[in-house]
Design a protein around this motif. Sequence first.
Motif, PDB file in Angstrom:
ATOM      1  N   THR A  24       0.840  -1.217   0.000  1.00  0.00           N
ATOM      2  CA  THR A  24       0.000   0.000   0.000  1.00  0.00           C
ATOM      3  C   THR A  24       0.872   1.263   0.000  1.00  0.00           C
ATOM      4  O   THR A  24       0.360   2.365   0.055  1.00  0.00           O
ATOM      5  CB  THR A  24      -0.930   0.045   1.245  1.00  0.00           C
ATOM      6  N   GLU A 198     -10.160   9.847   9.387  1.00  0.00           N
ATOM      7  CA  GLU A 198      -9.791   9.940   7.969  1.00  0.00           C
ATOM      8  C   GLU A 198      -8.491   9.195   7.670  1.00  0.00           C
ATOM      9  O   GLU A 198      -8.417   8.401   6.733  1.00  0.00           O
ATOM     10  CB  GLU A 198      -9.663  11.418   7.571  1.00  0.00           C
ATOM     11  N   ARG A 199      -7.463   9.445   8.491  1.00  0.00           N
ATOM     12  CA  ARG A 199      -6.163   8.795   8.274  1.00  0.00           C
ATOM     13  C   ARG A 199      -6.240   7.282   8.488  1.00  0.00           C
ATOM     14  O   ARG A 199      -5.659   6.500   7.736  1.00  0.00           O
ATOM     15  CB  ARG A 199      -5.109   9.385   9.219  1.00  0.00           C
ATOM     16  N   GLU A 202      -8.112   5.559   5.693  1.00  0.00           N
ATOM     17  CA  GLU A 202      -7.295   5.571   4.468  1.00  0.00           C
ATOM     18  C   GLU A 202      -6.371   4.345   4.457  1.00  0.00           C
ATOM     19  O   GLU A 202      -6.229   3.672   3.439  1.00  0.00           O
ATOM     20  CB  GLU A 202      -6.452   6.863   4.427  1.00  0.00           C
ATOM     21  N   ILE A 203      -5.769   4.059   5.614  1.00  0.00           N
ATOM     22  CA  ILE A 203      -4.901   2.878   5.748  1.00  0.00           C
ATOM     23  C   ILE A 203      -5.715   1.597   5.573  1.00  0.00           C
ATOM     24  O   ILE A 203      -5.325   0.679   4.846  1.00  0.00           O
ATOM     25  CB  ILE A 203      -4.169   2.880   7.107  1.00  0.00           C
ATOM     26  N   LYS A 205      -8.595   1.218   4.062  1.00  0.00           N
ATOM     27  CA  LYS A 205      -9.082   1.104   2.672  1.00  0.00           C
ATOM     28  C   LYS A 205      -7.953   0.613   1.761  1.00  0.00           C
ATOM     29  O   LYS A 205      -8.175  -0.247   0.903  1.00  0.00           O
ATOM     30  CB  LYS A 205      -9.588   2.467   2.203  1.00  0.00           C
ATOM     31  N   SER A 206      -6.744   1.129   1.956  1.00  0.00           N
ATOM     32  CA  SER A 206      -5.608   0.692   1.141  1.00  0.00           C
ATOM     33  C   SER A 206      -5.304  -0.792   1.359  1.00  0.00           C
ATOM     34  O   SER A 206      -5.015  -1.527   0.414  1.00  0.00           O
ATOM     35  CB  SER A 206      -4.354   1.505   1.513  1.00  0.00           C
ATOM     36  N   ASN A 209      -7.888  -2.928  -0.403  1.00  0.00           N
ATOM     37  CA  ASN A 209      -7.684  -2.965  -1.846  1.00  0.00           C
ATOM     38  C   ASN A 209      -6.552  -3.906  -2.266  1.00  0.00           C
ATOM     39  O   ASN A 209      -6.517  -4.370  -3.406  1.00  0.00           O
ATOM     40  CB  ASN A 209      -7.412  -1.560  -2.389  1.00  0.00           C
TER      41      ASN A 209
END
Length: 211
Positions: A24, A198-199, A202-203, A205-206, A209
Motif C-alpha cells: 500500500t 480519515e487517516r 485511508e490505511i 481502505k488501502s 484494496n
Amino acid sequence: MRYLTIALAKGRLAKQTLSLLEQTGITCEEMKDKDTRKLIFINEDLKLKFFLSKTSDVPTYVEYGAADLGVVGSDTIMEEGRKVLEVLDLGLGRCDMCVAGPASAKELLRKNEVIRVASKYPMIAKDYFYNKKHQTVEIIKLNGSVELAPIVGLSEVIVDIVETGSTLKANGLEVLEKICPLSARVIVNEASMKLQRERIMEIVKSLKNTL
C-alpha cells in the motif's frame, strides 16, 4: 500532524502485515534490520510509528490508546475481551478454534456431560461451553502442548487452534466440534477512530484494496 501508532504481534504475523503494508506504500525500513535492539520504529515522512509486542498484549495497547491501530489474530481479540473496534479481516493465518479429543469423547459432548476441558484459551472455552452449549465443564488453563491433556487423563477434551489437524492425528485425537473460524484482524482504538478517522480509514481502505 501527530504520529499514528501501529502495534504488531511479534513473529510471522508482523512480517506478513508489513509485507501487506508495503504493497500500500507504507514502509518502515528500520524494522528490516534483524540486529536492531530498538523497540519503536518510525516512518517520518508518513508520520507513522510501529512497535512489536507479545501477541496477547496488542489488544491492551490498542484499548488504552498506546497504539491507534493493531493487527492481531481474532483468537487473541476474543480471549482478551478488550474494548476495541474490529475494522478489517486480513485473511492471514486462517484456521479454526475447535473442541478436540479422542473419538470416545463425542458421546460426552453429545450428552452434555460434566467434563474437564484443557485450553490455552479459557475465556473462549468458557463462552462456548457455558453460553452456546449450556454445558457445565471444568476449565483447566494450560500454557504448553494442550494435546497432552486428554492423553494423560488431565481432561476429556481440549479447546485449541487447529490448522491442518496433523498434530491431533499424530496423537490419536480429532476435531469433535468447530467453535469458529480465525484469522488476523485490524483493530482500532475507539477514541483514535473519532479523532483520526480519515487517516485510519485511508490505511484500512488501502489494505482492503491489496487483499
